[in-house]
Design an enzyme around this catalytic site. Structure first.
Site, PDB file in Angstrom:
ATOM      1  N   GLY A 124       0.787  -1.222   0.000  1.00  0.00           N
ATOM      2  CA  GLY A 124       0.000   0.000   0.000  1.00  0.00           C
ATOM      3  C   GLY A 124       0.817   1.269   0.000  1.00  0.00           C
ATOM      4  O   GLY A 124       0.513   2.226  -0.727  1.00  0.00           O
ATOM      5  N   ASP A 141      -7.467   0.844   5.842  1.00  0.00           N
ATOM      6  CA  ASP A 141      -7.923  -0.134   6.833  1.00  0.00           C
ATOM      7  C   ASP A 141      -6.895  -1.254   6.856  1.00  0.00           C
ATOM      8  O   ASP A 141      -7.132  -2.350   6.352  1.00  0.00           O
ATOM      9  CB  ASP A 141      -9.307  -0.648   6.457  1.00  0.00           C
ATOM     10  CG  ASP A 141      -9.926  -1.520   7.552  1.00  0.00           C
ATOM     11  OD1 ASP A 141      -9.384  -1.538   8.678  1.00  0.00           O
ATOM     12  OD2 ASP A 141     -10.954  -2.168   7.281  1.00  0.00           O
TER      13      ASP A 141
END
Length: 253
Positions: A124, A141
């Site tokens: 990410g 998240d």
């Protein structure tokens, strides 16, 4: 993430990803007893966990996003909800673990990639750093065994996250109120976003959702937000009026 009672384990792989079912709810567990994602089998495209519903509170501020970038797939609850309820929105999901992607598609009905949904197996932090000004909404998240993934809560990451957003973009971060690093994470978000941060408690001693704005959204006009909430609540069957109340009560960082 969310607590979950005694359950029937359906499967568990070598990376300690567990799948369970109880009372018509299928759940995904990563590394410990905490639930990372949950789906009601009778309503697979709804948002079962309260914190995921609260994360959709960004629509009070940005109701018609063209592009949403999600870091962390889990069972794909948010990706599915956006896919089925926001047909004009394109969603890109970054998930580092290919086993989780397989679980999400095999057991949680996450759709195959098409022109509106793309699931990419990648890290990410690196993806965010290499895609500036690409998202209206960036949703984070990312947990590892009950803790924030360190690469997704550093000062540098939040700086990069701000750059990934378009001009009026919103960052949405799922945090745990009991995390000993919570205040430091919030300070970092505040530093990156020039203090344009507001938080919402999803549940007492549970999840805390932070909303950060690339541009100063101006002081909230609560009456206007309440009217918008009524319309959103009718359309999406989520308690947006309660979200407005929570934001008014919430600590503004």
């Amino acid at each position: 993430m969310h607590g979950f009672p005694k359950r029937r384990i359906l499967t568990q792989d070598e990376s300690n990803i567990q799948l369970s079912e109880q009372d018509g709810i299928r759940a995904l567990h990563l590394g410990n007893s905490m639930v990372q994602s949950a789906m009601r089998l009778a309503a697979p495209n709804d948002l079962e966990l309260i914190y995921t519903r609260c994360m959709m509170g960004f629509m009070l501020f940005h109701p018609n996003p063209e592009n949403i970038l999600m870091i962390g797939l889990g069972g794909g609850s948010l990706a599915k909800f956006v896919y089925h309820r926001l047909p004009r929105t394109k969603t890109t999901v970054i998930e580092i673990n290919p086993q989780i992607v397989a679980m999400a598609r095999n057991y949680f009905f996450v759709p195959d990639d098409d022109e509106r949904l793309q699931v990419i197996i990648a890290e990410g932090e690196g993806y965010v750093a290499s895609h500036p000004a690409s998202a209206d909404v960036l949703m984070i998240d990312g947990f590892d065994d009950g803790c924030q993934v360190s690469s997704l809560c550093s000062q540098d990451f939040y700086n990069r996250a701000r750059e990934t957003l378009k001009k009026k973009g919103v960052l949405v971060v799922n945090l745990l109120s009991r995390d000993k690093g919570l205040q430091e994470y919030l300070r970092r978000i505040e530093n990156s976003f020039d203090g344009h941060v507001i938080v919402m408690t999803a549940e007492a001693r549970g999840n805390l959702i932070a909303f950060a704005f690339k541009q100063n959204p101006a002081k909230p006009a609560w009456e206007e937000l309440t009217e918008r909430a009524k319309k959103l609540e009718t359309e999406f069957a989520l308690p947006f009026q309660e979200y407005v109340k929570k934001l008014r009560r919430g600590k503004i960082v």
